[in-house]
Design a protein around this motif. Structure first.
Motif: not given
Lengths: 114, 113
Positions: A62-69, A48-58, A34-41
């Motif tokens: 937030l104009n970001l992308s994720a990958s699981r190579p 994002f989350y990923s349960i297997t290689v090559g697969q990522v769910e948004s 998983y990727w999480y974002w936290q603003a200050t305070g």
């Protein structure tokens, strides 16, 4: 030994520049990532989350992308940073089915966009 | 849409007192509720968790009380120590097919010596 390693620890980047943050999980076979974002305070927002290689769910856009190579690696990136991207980025992992199992977080990357 | 709410936003107690942190949720499908402790500049650490089939979970000085009917839970920290000063997040997740862990806004706890 540290199970989850995030890099870099901190970054200062210019608006419009690219970004790549990384996360490596050691000692766990086929973890959910998983990727999480936290603003200050602020609270933690799942990106994002990923349960297997090559697969990522948004989860949020937030104009970001994720990958699981690789099974043990999760990358967060963007080609053009915005001021609103500033904050604390956290990688996390879990085992089992779904997010209703123990989720463990890394130490995070502090991103400042100027 | 705030699915997990926490109160108070900040709490100050004296060393040795019991701190009570509150959490409520809206989605009745939520069945897993972890609490995380976060110190400044660090990632959150899993402190204790409870599933909706239980009404109480205890681990040392930390106890979760869960009321499914009212969709409320609370974290009690007994014999509070200055080292417990941190931000505490309540989170919630649903069935095994759900991959989202939703966090509340946090309670900043200060324990005065």
């Amino acid at each position: 030994a540290q199970t989850i390693h995030q890099w870099p620890v901190a970054e200062i980047k210019a608006v419009g520049s690219p970004l790549s943050l990384g996360c490596t999980i050691k000692g766990k076979s086929s973890p959910n990532l998983y990727w999480y974002w936290q603003a200050t305070g602020g609270t933690l927002q799942q990106l994002f989350y990923s349960i297997t290689v090559g697969q990522v769910e948004s989860v949020v856009q937030l104009n970001l992308s994720a990958s699981r190579p690789k099974d043990d690696q999760f990358i967060l990136s963007t080609e053009k940073l915005l001021l609103s991207h500033s904050g604390f980025y956290l990688c996390a992992w879990s085992l089992g089915q779904g997010a209703n199992t123990e989720v463990f977080f890394g130490k995070g990357t502090r991103l400042t966009v100027v | 849409q705030q699915q997990v709410r926490q109160s108070p936003q900040s709490l100050t107690v004296w060393e040795g007192e019991t701190a009570i942190l509150n959490c409520s949720y809206e989605d009745s499908t939520f069945n897993y509720f972890p609490w995380y402790q976060q110190f400044p500049g660090e990632g959150p650490a899993l402190l204790i968790s409870i599933r909706s089939v239980s009404d109480k979970k205890e681990d040392g000085r930390f106890t979760i009380f869960f009321n499914k009917r009212e969709k409320k839970l609370s974290l009690h920290i007994t014999d509070s120590q200055p080292g417990d000063s941190a931000t505490y997040f309540c989170a919630a997740s649903g069935s095994s097919g759900s991959w989202q862990l939703i966090f509340g806004s946090g309670t900043q706890l200060t324990v005065m010596p």
